[in-house]
Motif scaffolding. Structure first.
Motif, PDB file in Angstrom:
ATOM      1  N   ILE A 133      -1.929 -82.082 -54.329  1.00 52.52           N
ATOM      2  CA  ILE A 133      -2.416 -81.692 -52.959  1.00 52.52           C
ATOM      3  C   ILE A 133      -2.234 -82.910 -52.099  1.00 52.52           C
ATOM      4  O   ILE A 133      -2.560 -84.107 -52.228  1.00 52.52           O
ATOM      5  N   THR A 166      -1.893 -72.967 -49.952  1.00 56.18           N
ATOM      6  CA  THR A 166      -0.778 -73.139 -50.728  1.00 56.18           C
ATOM      7  C   THR A 166       0.737 -72.784 -50.279  1.00 56.18           C
ATOM      8  O   THR A 166       0.650 -71.385 -50.165  1.00 56.18           O
ATOM      9  N   THR A 195       1.386 -77.548 -51.965  1.00 50.82           N
ATOM     10  CA  THR A 195      -0.020 -77.182 -51.571  1.00 50.82           C
ATOM     11  C   THR A 195      -0.788 -78.390 -50.839  1.00 50.82           C
ATOM     12  O   THR A 195      -0.494 -79.621 -51.278  1.00 50.82           O
TER      13      THR A 195
END
Length: 330
Positions: free
Chosen positions: A4, A75, A80
């Motif tokens: 992430i 996402t 993401t």
């Protein structure tokens, strides 16, 4: 494990209350799409430091005043990202596209048939929830009929509506008898239509919602959100502009769960002591700010609020305040 990336995103406002959108330049994913300015955090950067750097690099402006607002994971097919949305309400310099990108100042039209009318197209997918949030008002008013009686409260509503615009009214009357509740709803619906005041109804009023076939924005109790979250059917973006969904929360954990459900805002409290919760002191502003940090939806402070608490709520990262006695008995 999903990688992430943390991204700082600025909702930049000018003195007219408009916000800034920029067009993604050629060579980037989603080139030509419109988005809020910002970019990835570099090693060791805070969100605010990243925002200052990105806004200078992209637009040549230097943020002077900003507050955290919402944090949301999104996402894309290619990545993401954890989006840290901040509201920037003061800056130095004049915006210019330093990367050759177009930009524009714009605002929402929440009462229009097409709430996205006038906005540049196409819009980056992660920007669509933010546009719904920007249509939310700064404060929400809760009904107060149980304390006054139905007809006196309806008379007070009309008198108040005649004096000043009410941004949003929530019908929430747990102590009211069912017959009185139905009478109150019918009266409020007529008044709100006449004065163009958005009217929401609490999910605790199950019989009212079913019998009157209420097609109003819904506000879910914490218990109902936990029970029905998976059943909250996604709305189209156009529907979501007109039919807000919200939820009451009491902890940061409950707030965090809202990321998985189709709701637009939350109430978090009680912040201060209230007559409806005798003996409880409230969490206080310091705890409220800690709890709301990183929340996935805009959050209103509730519990002992007045309009005078609005600056405190905004500075703490909230959307605004939800108030009852502080509005009707002021």
């Amino acid at each position: 494990m999903i990688n992430i990336k943390d991204v700082a995103v600025a909702i930049v406002f000018n003195q007219q209350g408009q916000f800034l959108l920029g067009q993604r330049p050629e060579g980037k994913p989603y080139a030509g799409y419109w988005e809020f300015p910002g970019g990835k955090l570099e090693a060791g950067e805070s969100v605010w430091q990243a925002l200052c750097r990105e806004l200078d690099e992209e637009l040549g402006i230097q943020p002077q005043t900003g507050t955290p607002w919402v944090t949301r994971v999104y996402t894309y097919p290619h990545a993401t990202v954890r989006l840290h949305f901040w509201r920037v309400t003061a800056f130095a310099g004049e915006p210019r596209g330093r990367e050759g990108q177009a930009f524009t100042w714009t605002c929402m039209q929440p009462t229009a048939v097409d709430a996205f009318a006038g906005l540049p197209q196409p819009l980056l997918p992660a920007s669509l929830p933010v546009l719904r949030w920007l249509a939310l008002p700064r404060y929400v008013v809760l009904s107060h009929a149980a304390a006054w009686g139905v007809q006196p409260f309806l008379q007070a509503c009309e008198a108040r509506f005649q004096q000043t615009a009410c941004p949003w009214l929530l019908l929430r009357e747990p102590a009211l008898a069912e017959a009185d509740l139905f009478e109150l709803y019918d009266g409020l619906r007529a008044l709100c239509e006449a004065y163009q005041v958005p009217l929401s109804v609490s999910s605790r009023h199950v019989n009212l919602l079913a019998t009157r076939q209420v097609n109003s924005p819904l506000h879910y109790t914490a218990r109902d959100v936990a029970a029905l979250g998976a059943e909250l059917t996604p709305r189209t973006d156009a529907d979501a502009m007109c039919i807000w969904r919200g939820a009451s929360c009491h902890t940061a954990a409950e707030l965090a769960q809202l990321a998985d459900w189709d709701v637009d805002y939350a109430f978090l409290g009680n912040v201060q002591a209230t007559a409806s919760h005798p003996g409880q002191t409230g969490m206080g502003w310091a705890t409220w700010q800690t709890e709301v940090t990183g929340c996935p939806v805009p959050t209103y402070a509730i519990g002992g609020m007045t309009l005078g608490d609005l600056p405190q709520a905004l500075a703490a990262g909230g959307q605004g305040v939800a108030l009852q006695r502080g509005y009707w008995e002021a």
